[in-house]
Design a protein around this motif. Sequence first.
Motif, short mmCIF file in Angstrom:
data_model
loop_
_atom_site.label_atom_id
_atom_site.label_comp_id
_atom_site.label_asym_id
_atom_site.label_seq_id
_atom_site.Cartn_x
_atom_site.Cartn_y
_atom_site.Cartn_z
N SER A 1 48.39 38.72 44.75
CA SER A 1 48.41 39.03 43.33
C SER A 1 47.03 39.53 42.90
N SER A 2 46.92 39.85 41.61
CA SER A 2 45.65 40.36 41.08
C SER A 2 45.32 39.69 39.75
N LEU A 3 44.03 39.47 39.54
CA LEU A 3 43.51 38.99 38.27
C LEU A 3 42.81 40.14 37.57
N ASN A 4 42.91 40.14 36.24
CA ASN A 4 42.34 41.25 35.48
C ASN A 4 41.18 40.81 34.61
N CYS A 5 40.20 41.69 34.49
CA CYS A 5 39.07 41.48 33.58
C CYS A 5 38.84 42.80 32.86
N SER A 6 39.14 42.83 31.57
CA SER A 6 38.87 44.04 30.79
C SER A 6 37.63 43.83 29.94
N TYR A 7 36.88 44.86 29.74
CA TYR A 7 35.62 44.70 29.04
C TYR A 7 35.35 45.89 28.11
N THR A 8 34.61 45.60 27.07
CA THR A 8 34.11 46.65 26.18
C THR A 8 32.63 46.36 25.98
N VAL A 9 31.80 47.18 26.59
CA VAL A 9 30.36 47.04 26.43
C VAL A 9 29.76 48.41 26.22
N SER A 10 28.66 48.43 25.54
CA SER A 10 27.96 49.69 25.30
C SER A 10 26.96 49.92 26.42
N GLY A 11 27.47 50.38 27.54
CA GLY A 11 26.61 50.63 28.69
C GLY A 11 26.65 49.48 29.66
N LEU A 12 27.44 49.61 30.71
CA LEU A 12 27.60 48.52 31.68
C LEU A 12 26.47 48.57 32.69
N LEU B 1 36.55 48.12 40.36
CA LEU B 1 36.01 48.38 39.02
C LEU B 1 36.40 49.77 38.56
N THR B 2 36.89 49.84 37.29
CA THR B 2 37.10 51.11 36.61
C THR B 2 36.18 51.12 35.39
N LYS B 3 36.32 52.14 34.56
CA LYS B 3 35.44 52.23 33.40
C LYS B 3 35.79 51.22 32.31
N LYS B 4 36.98 50.61 32.41
CA LYS B 4 37.39 49.69 31.36
C LYS B 4 37.78 48.31 31.87
N GLU B 5 37.98 48.16 33.19
CA GLU B 5 38.42 46.87 33.68
C GLU B 5 38.08 46.69 35.16
N SER B 6 38.20 45.43 35.56
CA SER B 6 37.99 45.09 36.96
C SER B 6 39.18 44.23 37.39
N PHE B 7 39.53 44.37 38.66
CA PHE B 7 40.58 43.55 39.23
C PHE B 7 40.02 42.74 40.39
N LEU B 8 40.50 41.52 40.48
CA LEU B 8 40.22 40.70 41.65
C LEU B 8 41.54 40.51 42.37
N HIS B 9 41.67 41.19 43.51
CA HIS B 9 42.90 41.13 44.29
C HIS B 9 42.80 40.00 45.30
N ILE B 10 43.85 39.20 45.36
CA ILE B 10 43.87 38.09 46.30
C ILE B 10 45.03 38.34 47.26
N THR B 11 44.68 38.52 48.52
CA THR B 11 45.68 38.86 49.54
C THR B 11 46.00 37.61 50.36
N ALA B 12 47.31 37.31 50.44
CA ALA B 12 47.79 36.16 51.23
C ALA B 12 46.97 34.90 50.93
N PRO B 13 46.96 34.47 49.68
CA PRO B 13 46.11 33.33 49.32
C PRO B 13 46.49 32.04 50.01
N LYS B 14 45.50 31.18 50.15
CA LYS B 14 45.69 29.86 50.72
C LYS B 14 45.38 28.81 49.64
N PRO B 15 45.85 27.58 49.83
CA PRO B 15 45.58 26.53 48.82
C PRO B 15 44.10 26.38 48.48
N GLU B 16 43.23 26.62 49.43
CA GLU B 16 41.80 26.46 49.17
C GLU B 16 41.24 27.56 48.26
#
Lengths: 112, 110
Positions: free
Chosen positions: A19-30, A66-81
């Motif tokens: 699955s994937s987690l999303n982080c969207s941001y609005t900043v004036s100059g990243l 990372l894109t210009k408006k958001e970042s994704f954290l993709h987790i492939t075949a996650p484990k309990p840890e």
Amino acid sequence: EDQVTQSPEALRLQEGESSSLNCSYTVSGLRGLFWYRQDPGKGPEFLFTLYSAGEEKEKERLKATLTKKESFLHITAPKPEDSATYLCAVQAVANTGNQFYFGTGTSLTVIP
Amino acid sequence: DAGITQSPRHKVTETGTPVTLRCHQTENHRYMYWYRQDPGHGLRLIHYSYGVKDTDKGEVSDGYSVSRSKTEDFLLTLESATSSQTSVYFCAISANYGYTFGSGTRLTVV
């Protein structure tokens, strides 16, 4: 106003279910976008830094993009840890003192 | 934790009493920060320091003061603790790749 929004707030996955987690941001100059992992009762632990759109970083089962408006954290075949809260933070060019703005996090639970 | 120590780890105090939390680093970093973490708010910056005796306010600085008399120590003081200051407090240093955090202080004001 600079803002960081993470979604979903909570995510339950079966072991091996990617699955994937999303982080969207609005900043004036990243200046940079940062991912952290936080386990209960502990301080956040650094995972990745991304600086420009199109950049990707990988570590074990995690991949951050990372894109210009958001970042994704993709987790492939996650484990309990991999169960933890994942925090996203941004640093803007306008920030004084190298300040970061944090999202409220996504709480990930991976079920065996 | 990369040379950052917070003390105490846990504290319970009464409303109206002064409280001081300590952050100690062994890596000679210039920038140090105090954050608080509350459910639904994430991490919010209280104060930060960019050198000995050089400090500035963050977004939630009311009711808090800080001091940095040595590079390695950054103190956070609640002059008169209130119940709204019950929280988990994290100290951080700024490295090239981002922050390194301490293990936190859980403060309860009763």
